[in-house]
Design an enzyme around this catalytic site. Structure first.
Site: not given
Ligand code: UD1
Ligand code: CA
Length: 475
Positions: A18, A89, A112, A254
């Site tokens: 995004r 995650t 992060g 994001n």
């Molecule tokens: C996530 C949470 C959500 C919370 C929000 C807060 C989950 C499933 N959801 O959603 O409940 O309200 O953050 O900001 O956790 N990442 C990895 N590997 C992956 C996927 C993500 O390292 O395979 C890292 C991303 O770099 C990021 C973080 O995990 O720093 C969160 O991932 P993101 O996809 O941004 O989750 P949100 O949809 O924001």
């Molecule tokens: Ca996020």
């Protein structure tokens, strides 16, 4: 009881689609440093026993920033784990399993893209992990120190003005956190829950990977959600607790719009801190700080001043409006601006003056020296009390290399002088206005280098008369 060990996992493997950017999301800066550096700085304050960052393939710049902040207690670099492919995650945490082998303390998982979370908040989460989730019920402990009432998971929660895409925290009637539901998977009733997941979770390390083992990807994104660890813990009869924080501290980034919102939040905090520490900001909302800006006491900052990284300002300095300052030191009592630009390596001495449209780079301005208008001073030393006239330029670059200009104490550089480096102007020397000075000038000397002035009597009047005659002819 011995102090419990702490491991911190920082998840930063996400692409950040995004953001619509070529760089990794974690590298986008806030207050002068990448988001990931903010997270790592808060983590360092916890003095954790282990820190593991999970990054995506090819994110060498992220790894570099992580390592910059990576001095574990025993001096080893912290491990950086590459998660590939990215399956969510929970999958990211699982990728760090090896790096956490043999660890049985508390594990804090941070995202992060939640860069402004404070060490104090993380400490509160760790404390909640040790305490009975329901203090009113009291706690019973087994031999391992576990208690059914002691939480297996502590989640950082908040109540955002717009819950938008955050996960919702479903809390049962007894106050226990039951599960987390992502917006895309939530029912309308669940979407109405104001309490959201900020994206930091603390786990009892001993049970962490057991909880993750049962997590499936049967959800809207087809990802393994770390947030499902809460429901998994509840199925085992373990308590889960929530610690709440303010939105300004835990907002997730994001998109570019959210990055801008986070920048505003961090700037508000930095402004408040500067004011609290005894600086006057004439219009705080228009002053932009870097995470590391240091202002002394009784500093006055005018409107629309921007501080880049690495600025230190001494006591009683006045920075007038519209200055841009980066990598510079300004000593006590100096006056800078309006409209001055100080670049890295500028060192402004006590009571020195830097006026409008003056640019200083990698140069020392001695005590009480003045460069009040329209000048470029780069790769130079300006001695104490020297006076740099309007339009003075140190010609430091010859197209190949940079050279040094040394201006002695008390020297007077006339307006519009070009000092062609390398060159040395002796103490108390005077340089005539408009000179191009390419050779050293001795102390106390006068040097000028410009064409001799000629005067042609009556020439202007003759020219005007001739011009009038021509116009008449043309009519
Ligand atoms: C996530 C949470 C959500 C919370 C929000 C807060 C989950 C499933 N959801 O959603 O409940 O309200 O953050 O900001 O956790 N990442 C990895 N590997 C992956 C996927 C993500 O390292 O395979 C890292 C991303 O770099 C990021 C973080 O995990 O720093 C969160 O991932 P993101 O996809 O941004 O989750 P949100 O949809 O924001
Ligand atoms: Ca996020």
């Amino acid at each position: 009881m011995t102090k419990r060990k702490i491991a911190v996992l920082v998840l930063a493997a996400g692409e950040g689609k995004r953001m619509k950017s070529a760089r990794a999301k974690a590298m986008h800066p806030l207050a002068g440093r990448p988001m990931i550096a903010h997270v790592m700085a808060s983590v360092a304050r916890l003095k954790p026993d282990r820190v593991v960052a999970v990054i995506g393939r090819g994110m060498d710049d992220v790894a570099r920033v992580v390592r910059m902040h990576a001095t574990s207690r025993d001096g080893h670099p912290h491990p950086v784990v590459v998660q590939h492919p990215r399956l969510g995650t929970a999958h990211a945490v699982r990728a760090a399993k090896k790096a956490l082998a043999g660890f049985a303390g508390a594990v804090l998982v941070l995202y992060g893209d939640t860069p402004l979370v404070r060490a104090a908040t993380l400490r509160a989460m760790l404390k909640a992990l040790r305490a009975p989730a329901r203090p009113d019920r009291g706690a019973t402990f087994n031999a391992r120190g576990d208690s059914p009432a002691r939480p297996a998971v502590v989640v950082l929660g908040f109540r955002p003005a717009d819950p938008a895409a955050y996960g919702r925290l479903v809390v049962g009637p007894d106050g226990n956190l039951e599960r987390i539901v992502e917006t895309r998977d939530a029912s309308p009733a669940e979407r109405a829950i104001p309490l959201c997941n900020a994206g930091a979770m603390a786990f009892d390390g001993a049970g962490l990977f057991g909880l993750l083992a049962g997590i499936k990807n049967d959800n809207a994104k087809r990802e393994y959600y770390l947030t499902d660890a809460v429901a998994a813990a509840r199925r085992l009869g373990r308590a889960c607790a929530v610690v709440e924080a303010d939105e300004a501290e835990v907002m997730g980034v994001n998109s570019r719009a959210e990055l801008a919102r986070a920048e505003r939040a961090v700037q508000q905090e930095l402004r408040a801190r500067a004011l609290a520490r005894g600086a006057t900001l004439r219009d705080p909302e228009t002053v932009w700080f870097s995470f590391d800006t240091r202002l002394g006491r009784d500093v006055t900052v005018g409107p629309n001043v921007v501080f880049g990284p690495g600025v230190r300002v001494g006591d009683e300095v006045e920075i007038r409006g519209f200055c841009h300052i980066e990598g510079a030191t300004i000593a006590r009592g100096a006056v800078v601006g309006p409209f001055a630009r100080l670049r890295p390596g500028a060192r402004i001495g006590p009571n020195a003056h830097v006026g409008n449209f003056v640019e200083i780079k990698n140069a020392v301005l001695g005590s009480g020296a003045k460069a009040n208008h329209l000048a470029y001073i780069g790769d130079a030393r300006v001695g104490a009390k020297a006076n740099i006239g309007a339009g003075t330029i140190t010609c430091n670059y010859d197209g190949v290399a940079k050279h040094f200009t040394d201006i002695g104490a008390g020297a007077f550089i006339g307006s519009n002088a070009a000092l062609v480096a390398p060159v040395k102007i002796g103490a108390r020397a005077i340089i005539g206005a408009g000179s191009v000075i390419a050779k050293n000038v001795g102390a106390d000397a006068l040097a000028f280098a410009r064409a001799k002035q000629r005067e042609v009597k009556g020439w202007a009047a003759r020219r005007r008369r001739a011009a009038k005659g021509n116009k008449k002819k043309m009519r």
